[in-house]
Design a protein around this motif. Sequence first.
Motif, PDB file in Angstrom:
ATOM      1  N   GLY A 126       0.828  -1.201   0.000  1.00  0.00           N
ATOM      2  CA  GLY A 126       0.000   0.000   0.000  1.00  0.00           C
ATOM      3  C   GLY A 126       0.862   1.250   0.000  1.00  0.00           C
ATOM      4  N   ASN A 127       0.219   2.381  -0.063  1.00  0.00           N
ATOM      5  CA  ASN A 127       0.954   3.648  -0.051  1.00  0.00           C
ATOM      6  C   ASN A 127       0.286   4.692   0.836  1.00  0.00           C
ATOM      7  OD1 ASN A 127      -1.240   4.272  -1.666  1.00  0.00           O
ATOM      8  ND2 ASN A 127      -0.051   5.467  -3.122  1.00  0.00           N
ATOM      9  N   GLY A 128      -0.479   4.229   1.802  1.00  0.00           N
ATOM     10  CA  GLY A 128      -1.150   5.154   2.705  1.00  0.00           C
ATOM     11  C   GLY A 128      -0.270   5.532   3.886  1.00  0.00           C
ATOM     12  N   LEU A 129      -0.471   6.736   4.381  1.00  0.00           N
ATOM     13  CA  LEU A 129       0.209   7.221   5.584  1.00  0.00           C
ATOM     14  C   LEU A 129      -0.856   7.723   6.546  1.00  0.00           C
ATOM     15  CD1 LEU A 129       3.108   9.331   3.991  1.00  0.00           C
ATOM     16  CD2 LEU A 129       3.315   7.114   5.125  1.00  0.00           C
ATOM     17  N   THR A 130      -0.797   7.251   7.787  1.00  0.00           N
ATOM     18  CA  THR A 130      -1.737   7.687   8.814  1.00  0.00           C
ATOM     19  C   THR A 130      -0.932   8.288   9.959  1.00  0.00           C
ATOM     20  OG1 THR A 130      -3.231   5.901   8.196  1.00  0.00           O
ATOM     21  CG2 THR A 130      -3.610   6.960  10.330  1.00  0.00           C
ATOM     22  N   GLY A 152       6.421   4.923   6.604  1.00  0.00           N
ATOM     23  CA  GLY A 152       6.145   4.145   5.405  1.00  0.00           C
ATOM     24  C   GLY A 152       7.408   3.422   5.001  1.00  0.00           C
ATOM     25  N   GLN A 172      -5.789  11.529   6.102  1.00  0.00           N
ATOM     26  CA  GLN A 172      -5.139  10.459   5.354  1.00  0.00           C
ATOM     27  C   GLN A 172      -4.246  11.064   4.282  1.00  0.00           C
ATOM     28  OE1 GLN A 172      -4.805   7.818   6.724  1.00  0.00           O
ATOM     29  NE2 GLN A 172      -6.083   6.280   5.918  1.00  0.00           N
ATOM     30  N   HIS A 174      -1.110   9.849   1.153  1.00  0.00           N
ATOM     31  CA  HIS A 174      -0.505   8.752   0.408  1.00  0.00           C
ATOM     32  C   HIS A 174       0.833   9.218  -0.130  1.00  0.00           C
ATOM     33  CE1 HIS A 174      -2.597  10.927  -2.860  1.00  0.00           C
ATOM     34  NE2 HIS A 174      -1.678  10.420  -3.652  1.00  0.00           N
ATOM     35  N   THR A 188       5.721   0.089  -2.860  1.00  0.00           N
ATOM     36  CA  THR A 188       5.460   0.827  -1.625  1.00  0.00           C
ATOM     37  C   THR A 188       4.718  -0.035  -0.598  1.00  0.00           C
ATOM     38  OG1 THR A 188       3.410   1.742  -2.537  1.00  0.00           O
ATOM     39  CG2 THR A 188       5.424   3.055  -2.801  1.00  0.00           C
ATOM     40  N   TYR A 189       4.951   0.307   0.669  1.00  0.00           N
ATOM     41  CA  TYR A 189       4.337  -0.405   1.791  1.00  0.00           C
ATOM     42  C   TYR A 189       3.859   0.598   2.836  1.00  0.00           C
ATOM     43  CZ  TYR A 189       6.658  -4.416  -0.250  1.00  0.00           C
ATOM     44  OH  TYR A 189       7.075  -5.384  -1.122  1.00  0.00           O
ATOM     45  N   SER A 190       2.674   0.338   3.341  1.00  0.00           N
ATOM     46  CA  SER A 190       2.117   1.139   4.421  1.00  0.00           C
ATOM     47  C   SER A 190       2.442   0.490   5.763  1.00  0.00           C
ATOM     48  CB  SER A 190       0.587   1.220   4.291  1.00  0.00           C
ATOM     49  OG  SER A 190       0.221   1.871   3.104  1.00  0.00           O
ATOM     50  N   ALA A 207       1.220  -0.762   9.291  1.00  0.00           N
ATOM     51  CA  ALA A 207      -0.055  -1.200   9.840  1.00  0.00           C
ATOM     52  C   ALA A 207       0.185  -2.010  11.103  1.00  0.00           C
ATOM     53  CB  ALA A 207      -0.804  -2.036   8.811  1.00  0.00           C
TER      54      ALA A 207
END
Length: 159
Positions: free
Chosen positions: A41-45, A54, A102, A104, A121-123, A125
């Motif tokens: 994934g490519n999300g950032l929280t 990330g 949120q 990305h 890419t990696y999120s 989690a």
Amino acid sequence: MAMVSGITSLTQEASQIQSGGAPGQLAQAAGLIGKTVAVPGNGLTPSSSGAAEGAFTLSGAATRATVSVFNASGTQVGLIPISSPGTGLNTFQWNGGSTGQQYHFNVTAVNASGSAVPATTYSAAQVSAVDVSQSSPSVAIAGAAAPVPLSNIAGLLGN
């Protein structure tokens, strides 16, 4: 070196669990509960302090990489230069976020001759449970609708 050892160990554990490996492997998988892992994934929280983590891997050698961070509307809000990235798991921290928002990211990398090097890419989690209801064990990720197969975990982050 510890990160590489941890990633290697996690990969071996996932392989053994999936193939019905050594006794006690489910207990080792359960050891992931509460840990932060890298999943596709490519999300950032961002956390309450605005920090987010990330990761990415590169398909070949690169002399430099750049992580570009975007908000929900697609506006670039951050740029993180990565000098001398490796071909393994590369991690980064971004401190410009706001809690509850949120973001990305994408990664661009080039090699010594200036040619593009593809990135995956990696999120980050957090693992909340181990799921053994399917044919292959997976992990439940906090806030995710579907479990993630152990084979999709690229490594441990910031633990």
